[in-house]
Design an enzyme around this catalytic site. Structure first.
Site, PDB file in Angstrom:
ATOM      1  N   ASP A   1       0.340   3.465  -1.455  1.00  0.00           N
ATOM      2  CA  ASP A   1       0.787   1.789  -2.453  1.00  0.00           C
ATOM      3  C   ASP A   1       0.057   0.945  -2.114  1.00  0.00           C
ATOM      4  OD1 ASP A   1       2.590   1.415  -4.191  1.00  0.00           O
ATOM      5  OD2 ASP A   1       3.797   3.595  -5.204  1.00  0.00           O
TER       6      ASP A   1
ATOM      7  N   VAL B   1       2.864   2.697  -7.801  1.00  0.00           N
ATOM      8  CA  VAL B   1       1.573   3.365  -7.666  1.00  0.00           C
ATOM      9  C   VAL B   1       1.697   4.596  -8.404  1.00  0.00           C
ATOM     10  CG1 VAL B   1      -0.977   3.822  -6.700  1.00  0.00           C
ATOM     11  CG2 VAL B   1       0.035   1.225  -7.782  1.00  0.00           C
ATOM     12  N   ASP B   2       1.889   4.951  -6.920  1.00  0.00           N
ATOM     13  CA  ASP B   2       2.653   6.636  -6.249  1.00  0.00           C
ATOM     14  C   ASP B   2       3.054   7.270  -7.799  1.00  0.00           C
ATOM     15  OD1 ASP B   2       1.753   6.574  -4.179  1.00  0.00           O
ATOM     16  OD2 ASP B   2       3.397   6.785  -3.036  1.00  0.00           O
ATOM     17  N   ARG B   3       4.081   6.941  -8.280  1.00  0.00           N
ATOM     18  CA  ARG B   3       5.240   7.872  -9.903  1.00  0.00           C
ATOM     19  C   ARG B   3       3.485   7.056 -11.203  1.00  0.00           C
ATOM     20  NH1 ARG B   3       9.618   8.582  -8.114  1.00  0.00           N
ATOM     21  NH2 ARG B   3      10.263   7.301  -5.541  1.00  0.00           N
TER      22      ARG B   3
END
Length: 403
Positions: A138, A167-169
């Protein structure tokens, strides 16, 4: 019965990006089987716990799933996954495709077994560029996509990461949309397909959609950037006793604000009088707002602006948001009884459907909690399961937690 009821998802993801996506698929009704290593997802270890392996990050990204642990480097572990995939609808993984190939679980192998499978990879970079095999996290993608630079422009000139696995989500959400679209395509054609959802490209488009600016044109008209987003005073406004989140955006809201604040004189200032004037002088406009909000308390401003229909919200911290009156009434943070962890605070599925209600199917599982049942569903006998436990391919069922 959620909108994805009847869809079987094999979840070979860890940490946040993949698990967030598959949790959403599970909340929407899919049967999500989380395949973990014998050590378990590393997020089981993050944060305070009541029992080992059940940390809050794991609890909040792995509900609506069943857990099985398998050592995929052992032949019987790989065989077990292939049996699970034979009648699955979706496989989600978040290692690099090269790692899937080393496990002999690449798309060519799996699609030959199950041509209807949606084979979805969420990983760092598109596979047609020089970064294809690079690892990604991320923080790296926040920097690479320009977010850390933008944080410096709008703050104290120090590049920073957003204090959230943004970013991950976002990539996880993108994956959910891509998977659901592929399921529609499969229903029309009968064919599955491979999906690559790369972090770098996804986030670059997400960020630059706002900040491309004059770089949209060739040759460029400016150096890019959305001026309002980058204004130094675009932040929660300090009041005489706290902070408040306010945005005065369109002409109607500005006229209401002039009246509510007692600053009708600003109507005659060309910097404030029109949308174009405000946009061209956004730093001066936001700077003046910052000075105005210092003149009253948070409570006074909230009452004035609410009556004037000017958009206003409290600036919550991590504790006060739990008591927000709207979220309390909508029961967004229900306290639920986890079968081993006791009372835990959960979060509702935010989207609603008029016909197919979506809600968590179950709370986050202990490592390998459903392993033996899943193996039996895949056709393994009790003797085969016992041999897999003996050989370290899987683990015994977790023992009951003592109160």
């Amino acid at each position: 019965m959620g909108p994805l009821a009847g869809i079987k998802v094999i979840d070979m993801t860890t940490v946040l990006m993949g698990p967030y996506a598959t949790q959403m698929l599970g909340d929407y009704g899919a049967d999500v089987i989380k395949v973990e290593s014998p050590e378990g997802d590393v997020t089981r270890l993050i944060g305070p716990t009541r029992h080992p392996g059940m940390g809050p990050v794991f609890l909040n990204t792995n509900r609506s799933k069943r857990s099985i642990c398998l050592d995929l480097k052992k032949p019987m572990g790989r065989e077990a996954v292939l049996r699970l995939l034979k009648d699955a609808d979706v496989l989600v993984y978040n290692v690099r495709p090269q790692a899937m190939a080393r496990l002999d679980l690449g798309y060519d192998v799996v699609s030959a077994l199950n041509p209807r499978l949606i084979y979805a990879g969420v990983f760092g970079f598109g596979q047609d560029g020089p970064y294809a095999a690079k690892p990604a996290y991320d923080d790296l993608i926040q920097g690479g996509a320009g977010l850390a630079h933008l944080m410096a422009l709008g703050g104290d000139d120090t590049p920073r990461y957003v204090p959230n696995a943004l970013v991950d989500r976002i990539v996880g959400l993108t994956a959910v949309g891509a998977i659901c679209a592929s399921l529609v395509h499969r229903d029309r054609t009968g064919r599955g397909q491979r999906l690559d959802i790369p972090m770098f490209e996804t986030m670059t488009g997400f960020v630059m959609g706002d900040h491309m600016g004059g770089l949209t044109f060739d040759p460029p008209l400016d150096k890019g950037g959305y001026a309002r987003h980058l204004s130094r005073d675009r932040r929660p406004y300090k009041t005489s006793d706290g902070y408040l989140c306010v945005i005065v955006y369109n002409d109607k809201q500005w006229n209401a604000f002039f009246e509510a604040s007692g600053r009708s004189d600003l109507r005659d200032d060309p910097r404030f009088a029109t949308f174009a004037g405000r946009a061209a002088n956004i730093d001066a406009v936001y700077g003046e707002l910052a000075r105005i909000f210092l003149t009253r308390t948070t409570g006074e401003w909230t009452e004035l602006l609410t009556k004037a229909d000017v958009p206003v919200m409290p600036m919550h911290d991590l504790e006060s948001v739990l008591e927000d009156p709207h979220l309390v009434v909508t029961d967004f943070f229900p306290v639920v009884a986890h079968p081993t962890e006791g009372p835990i605070r959960s979060m509702r599925v935010s989207a609603t459907w008029s016909e197919t209600k979506a809600e968590p199917q179950r709370l986050a599982p202990r490592l390998n909690e459903h392993g033996e049942a899943i193996l039996r569903e895949a056709g393994f006998s009790d003797d085969e399961i016992a041999a897999m436990i003996r050989d370290g391919v899987t683990r015994p069922a977790p023992s009951a937690v003592k109160e």
